[in-house]
Design a protein around this motif. Structure first.
Motif, PDB file in Angstrom:
ATOM      1  N   UNK A 411      17.635  74.365  31.756  1.00  0.00           N
ATOM      2  CA  UNK A 411      16.971  75.084  32.846  1.00  0.00           C
ATOM      3  C   UNK A 411      17.979  76.045  33.464  1.00  0.00           C
ATOM      4  N   UNK A 412      17.669  77.323  33.473  1.00  0.00           N
ATOM      5  CA  UNK A 412      18.579  78.307  34.031  1.00  0.00           C
ATOM      6  C   UNK A 412      17.930  79.106  35.140  1.00  0.00           C
ATOM      7  N   UNK A 413      18.700  79.377  36.197  1.00  0.00           N
ATOM      8  CA  UNK A 413      18.196  80.176  37.317  1.00  0.00           C
ATOM      9  C   UNK A 413      19.163  81.325  37.573  1.00  0.00           C
ATOM     10  N   UNK A 469      22.560  79.273  38.126  1.00  0.00           N
ATOM     11  CA  UNK A 469      22.848  77.898  37.769  1.00  0.00           C
ATOM     12  C   UNK A 469      22.268  77.548  36.420  1.00  0.00           C
ATOM     13  N   UNK A 470      22.853  76.525  35.798  1.00  0.00           N
ATOM     14  CA  UNK A 470      22.393  76.041  34.501  1.00  0.00           C
ATOM     15  C   UNK A 470      22.364  74.518  34.565  1.00  0.00           C
ATOM     16  N   UNK A 471      21.264  73.963  34.132  1.00  0.00           N
ATOM     17  CA  UNK A 471      21.099  72.504  34.223  1.00  0.00           C
ATOM     18  C   UNK A 471      20.577  71.981  32.907  1.00  0.00           C
ATOM     19  N   UNK A 482      21.371  64.233  33.910  1.00  0.00           N
ATOM     20  CA  UNK A 482      21.403  65.696  34.018  1.00  0.00           C
ATOM     21  C   UNK A 482      22.818  66.128  34.351  1.00  0.00           C
ATOM     22  N   UNK A 483      23.185  67.317  33.854  1.00  0.00           N
ATOM     23  CA  UNK A 483      24.452  67.963  34.167  1.00  0.00           C
ATOM     24  C   UNK A 483      24.146  69.364  34.671  1.00  0.00           C
ATOM     25  N   UNK A 484      24.825  69.752  35.762  1.00  0.00           N
ATOM     26  CA  UNK A 484      24.486  71.020  36.395  1.00  0.00           C
ATOM     27  C   UNK A 484      25.753  71.798  36.716  1.00  0.00           C
ATOM     28  N   UNK A 531      31.505  77.174  43.667  1.00  0.00           N
ATOM     29  CA  UNK A 531      31.052  76.580  42.419  1.00  0.00           C
ATOM     30  C   UNK A 531      30.622  75.132  42.705  1.00  0.00           C
ATOM     31  N   UNK A 532      29.621  74.715  41.972  1.00  0.00           N
ATOM     32  CA  UNK A 532      29.180  73.326  42.077  1.00  0.00           C
ATOM     33  C   UNK A 532      29.010  72.768  40.665  1.00  0.00           C
TER      34      UNK A 532
END
Lengths: 688, 274
Positions: A411-413, A469-471, A482-484, A531-532
């Motif tokens: 999932x990318x935003x 972001x990329x999850x 999940x990894x984000x 960054x997160x």
């Protein structure tokens, strides 16, 4: 200890005369259901053999290979029918017999046959027939013939049990001798099978254990005890079914919904699917009565949400949504009506991909209420924490791409523009800075700051890009994870004391003098980039759902002891449980959330905070009433928030509720900052 | 001289030991026959997959009947492994809610709930037994696959339901903690192997607390199918009618229908609606 478990071993122990272990014999399907023009007739081996024996007698008159039609009178129990069988006869010398290839069966009489003893049921016509055959080769050949005719075919292997006759093995005068002999014979019989058929299947072995039918009977005429044996042998049958129902369309071609239901609701759903248009309306209204605010006597709130979703072409979807919020505080003289966009987007959908462009509201993270990996969404603080999380988020313009591989999802935003959180006006009782008391939400009270907050001008910075972001997440057997990774700017502002103001304050030490010398903004709301990197996990253990999150934040804004804006790295983690006490309607969620600045040094902010939050929910009187309690308790710094709510659910889709919001705590905490905002609310919500 | 109490005790034991062989054998026979019947009911042919359009109607005195429209799909992967997807279509406050259940080998079940207002799916506990599903009279256990080995089954004679003769079968959990019921009494229609009614008993009660009765059943594509049934809570007077408006078997439903994408995106599942 249940009754049956007690009786079973006692029966075995008390039965000195043997145990009947007769196995159930699968009843051969002999009843028929038939409809004019079509038929369902299970042809038993006996039936087929009957045909063969007739054909033997008529062989001289039969030309092999010709398609024949012959009537056959069929009787089973109380049911009888005259059937017309269409078949082709092939000779099989190697099997010393004939193969009957059955093309179909028609029922001549009766024209309608009920499916069971009740006269009130009528069998519906369907396009299927079936028959049962003993031989696998015959069944497969028959299936091939049906497939060649264009039918859908299924061949199923069934296990049946054939009961033999009961035979007398031996006779004894004494009962005890008969019992001993029975057990000995039973063991010998089982061993014989095991010895003679060492490659017997596990299934057959289990059957033999169960189907060894030895018993003892009393022969009163000869005054003796007789050991009897009945062998029940497992066997196989093959059921061939054929029908003409078309299979589902290929996934790339959407099916046309063509049902002709008279049900209004399903007709609506059908109409929506056919036209591709779906309309939704959601409404909320609330009256608020503060307990002892001082300036606000009561407040009112109204929200209308409407959306129209349209799908015309395969893969394309468009949605337009709008919200209207009306909010007022009587006594505090604060009123606002806002119209804004809801989730409005254009979406393209492939087989395993979705690309969505437009205003969207996406919340990442497994935890309830405070998901730690939710960094890119935009917060709505206009009613603080009064609402659930989905109502405390506002849609933002973004490009979203989702790719699925079974349980795996990427999932990318991408947020091209940044928008800060929706905040209440500074005169609202929910403002994050209190111009009356000089307090800032989340910051411990400081005398110098109080004067500056109360009298200074505060502005929020905006502009720039919003982040991305990329999850990668997986929903699989036993555990979800999940990894984000995100580059984000928190929509919540962090208020920085302007540099000129800070220098003046440090020089003079007098906030009033500083304010007199300041003409511009005193505070500016900042949204520094950070960054997160985080992870989530969820699993179920013993009826309890466990959820956990952790995230590393590279640049969290802080205020140093000399009132400068700076950043620190931080780690947030949380663990939550969801549990249904008593395995009934009640639901309990409890989460511990920890925030810790790494190498905090001398900062004004709380370096470490621990929060216990969650909810309890239950229903009463067959779902007429629902009680819910949301809570948030600060453990390091004392802070309490309670939100009990009682909802009346009798008239769907309307919900009427009575709720209370209570705040209490230390300076700078949520409970402490809103301590004067305790209130009772009465509201209504509905969805159409 | 034996005391009356000891005499009674010994009499009972002797009576048990000297029970006529026919009675003892008959009891054992009925247990074995009961287990066999339960296995037959469990193994009853119901298609490799099924797609259902159905209605759940909640009926309560003093309240208008509440309808829940739903679509459900089932896929039998292999013995003991059943996948299912359920989607509510109405009313609006639950429309779009989806429930995906993957029954894995080894008695492990994974379950996810999709909430449209959050637009995300979340794992939930699948071994809930009590608790009413969607506000109905069906407990979560009533909707789960329960294998015959989990109960003792005993045949108790015959009964009649709407003119159909059926076998009475009493089922008691082998382990009390793996069921919310202490006992179930079923009326099994021998011909179709469908339980025409089932009475559910709670621990410590001599009367049933719930009763499921079949209103209509028929053969669809060769499979005996319950088309209309009612679950009644005998204590509260509340009942739930479950009606199948359309069912289609053996459509070769793909595995992808029982995956996350179909749960989170209604448009993926819509194309399979019957």
């Amino acid at each position: 200890m249940n009754n049956l478990a007690w009786r079973y071993p006692v029966c075995l122990g008390a039965v000195l005369f043997g145990v009947v272990m007769s196995a159930p014999v699968a009843a051969e399907e002999t009843a028929t259901t038939a409809v004019e023009g079509k038929a369902r007739l299970p042809l038993t081996p006996k039936t087929v053999r009957g045909f063969v024996s007739r054909l033997d007698a008529e062989r001289a008159a039969v030309v092999l290979g010709d398609a024949l039609t012959r009537q056959y009178r069929y009787r089973s129990g109380d049911e009888s029918a005259t059937l017309e069988l269409r078949y082709v006869i092939q000779e099989e010398p190697e099997r010393q017999g004939y193969l009957i290839e059955i093309g179909g069966v028609n029922v001549i009489e009766p024209a309608m046959l009920v499916s069971d003893s009740s006269q009130s049921q009528k069998v519906e016509e369907d396009a299927e027939a079936e028959c049962e055959l003993d031989d696998e080769v015959v069944a497969l050949q028959f299936a091939e013939q049906l497939k060649a005719q264009g039918h859908q075919v299924a061949v199923e292997r069934m296990r049946v049990y054939r009961t033999g006759q009961q035979v007398v093995l031996r006779q004894f005068v004494r009962k005890s001798d008969a019992v001993a002999a029975l057990e000995q014979m039973r063991q010998m019989w089982l061993e014989q099978w095991r010895y003679q058929a060492p490659d017997m299947s596990v299934e057959d072995r289990a059957d033999l254990e169960r189907l060894a039918d030895f018993s003892i009977s009393r022969d009163r005429i000869q005054n003796a005890y007789v050991v009897l044996a009945r062998v029940v042998v497992p066997d196989e049958k093959y059921r061939v079914r054929w029908w003409d129902t078309p299979s589902v369309a290929a996934p790339s071609l959407p099916e046309t919904f063509s049902s002709a239901q008279s049900d209004e609701v399903f007709a609506e759903i059908a109409e929506e699917s056919a036209s591709g248009l779906r309309k939704r309306l959601r409404t909320r209204a609330e009256l608020m009565v503060p307990k002892d605010h001082g300036s606000v006597n009561f407040g009112e709130y109204l929200q209308l949400q409407g959306s129209v979703n349209w799908q015309r072409q395969a893969g394309l979807e468009m949605q337009l949504a709008a919200l209207m919020d009306g909010y007022g505080e009587q006594g505090g003289d604060f009123h606002v009506v806002q119209l804004r966009s809801g989730e409005s987007f254009l979406r393209w959908r492939g087989d395993d991909t979705r690309l969505t462009v437009g205003w969207q509201n996406v919340i990442w993270g497994f935890l309830d209420e405070t998901p730690l990996n939710d960094r890119l969404s935009r917060v709505d603080l206009r009613r603080a924490v009064l609402d659930d999380i989905q109502d405390r988020r506002v849609s933002v313009p973004m490009v979203r791409w989702e790719k699925f591989w079974g349980g795996l999802k990427l999932d990318g935003q991408f947020l091209p523009t940044f928008q800060s959180a929706l905040l209440p006006g500074d005169r609202s009782m929910w403002s994050p800075y209190n111009v009356s008391t000089g307090e800032l939400l989340g910051v411990p009270t400081h005398p110098a700051m109080q004067a500056l907050v109360a009298s200074g001008r505060i502005r929020d910075e905006d502009g720039g890009w919003g982040g991305m972001g990329l999850r990668l997440s997986h929903a699989g057997e036993g555990v979800d994870w999940a990894l984000t990774a995100q580059r984000y700017r928190s929509s919540l502002p962090y208020y920085e004391l302007n540099e000129s103001v800070r220098q003046s304050l440090m020089a003079t030490g007098n906030p009033w003098q500083t304010l007199a010398m300041t003409s511009g903004d005193v505070f500016t709301g900042r949204h520094p980039y950070s960054w997160a990197y985080g992870g989530d996990v969820a699993t179920v253990f013993g009826g309890i759902t466990l959820r956990a999150e952790a995230v590393y934040l590279s640049q969290v804004p802080v205020t140093t002891s000399d009132l400068r804006l700076d950043t620190r790295a931080a780690v947030d983690w949380g663990v939550g449980v969801e549990w249904y006490p008593g395995d009934a309607e009640a639901r309990l969620v409890a989460q511990v959330i920890k925030h810790r600045l790494l190498d905090a040094g001398h900062v004004v902010d709380y370096a470490e905070t621990t929060l216990l939050n969650g909810a309890f929910q239950d229903e009463y009187l067959n779902g007429r009433w629902r009680f819910r309690l949301r809570y948030a308790i600060g453990l390091d710094q004392r802070s309490y928030y309670w939100n009990p709510e009682l909802t009346w659910l009798v008239y769907e889709p309307h919900q009427w509720y009575l709720a209370m919001h209570s705040f209490h705590g230390e300076s700078g905490t949520l409970g402490g900052y809103y301590r004067n905002n305790d209130m009772v609310t009465f509201g209504w919500r509905a969805r159409f | 001289m034996l005391s009356p109490k000891n005499a009674m005790y010994i009499s009972v034991v002797l009576l048990m030991v000297l029970l006529p062989m026919v009675n003892a054998e008959a009891e054992v026979a009925s247990l074995i026959a009961g287990k066999a019947l339960a296995q037959q009911v469990y193994d009853r042919e119901n298609g490799r997959d099924a797609s259902v359009r159905g209605t759940m109607i909640l009926i309560e005195k003093g309240r208008s009947p509440r309808e829940r429209k739903l679509f459900s799909y089932r896929l039998d992967k292999k013995k003991g492994q059943v996948w299912s997807l359920m989607r509510f279509a109405s009313p609006e406050d639950i429309a779009g809610v989806g429930l995906l259940t993957l029954d894995q080998p080894g008695d492990v079940t994974d379950q996810w709930l999709y909430l449209p207002e959050l637009d995300k799916s979340r794992r939930i506990a699948s071994d809930r037994k009590g608790g009413r599903f969607a506000g109905s009279d069906l407990y979560y256990e009533d909707m789960q696959d329960r294998e015959p080995e989990m109960d003792w089954h005993d045949l108790k004679g015959k009964a009649e339901h709407q003119g159909n003769v059926c076998e009475l079968m009493e089922s008691v959990p082998v382990k009390a903690d793996n069921s919310v019921y202490s006992k179930r009494v079923s009326c099994i229609h021998r011909h179709s192997l469908i339980p025409l009614w089932i009475e559910f008993y709670r621990s410590g009660r001599s009367q049933p607390s719930k009763r499921m009765s079949v209103n209509r059943f028929d053969k669809v594509q060769g499979y005996w199918t319950v088309l209309d049934s009612t679950m009644s809570d005998l204590e509260s007077g509340h009942s739930t009618q479950m009606r199948i408006d359309k069912i289609v078997f053996d459509r070769n439903l793909p595995d992808s229908l029982f995956a996350r994408q179909a749960l989170e995106d209604q448009n993926v599942e819509k194309r399979f609606r019957p």
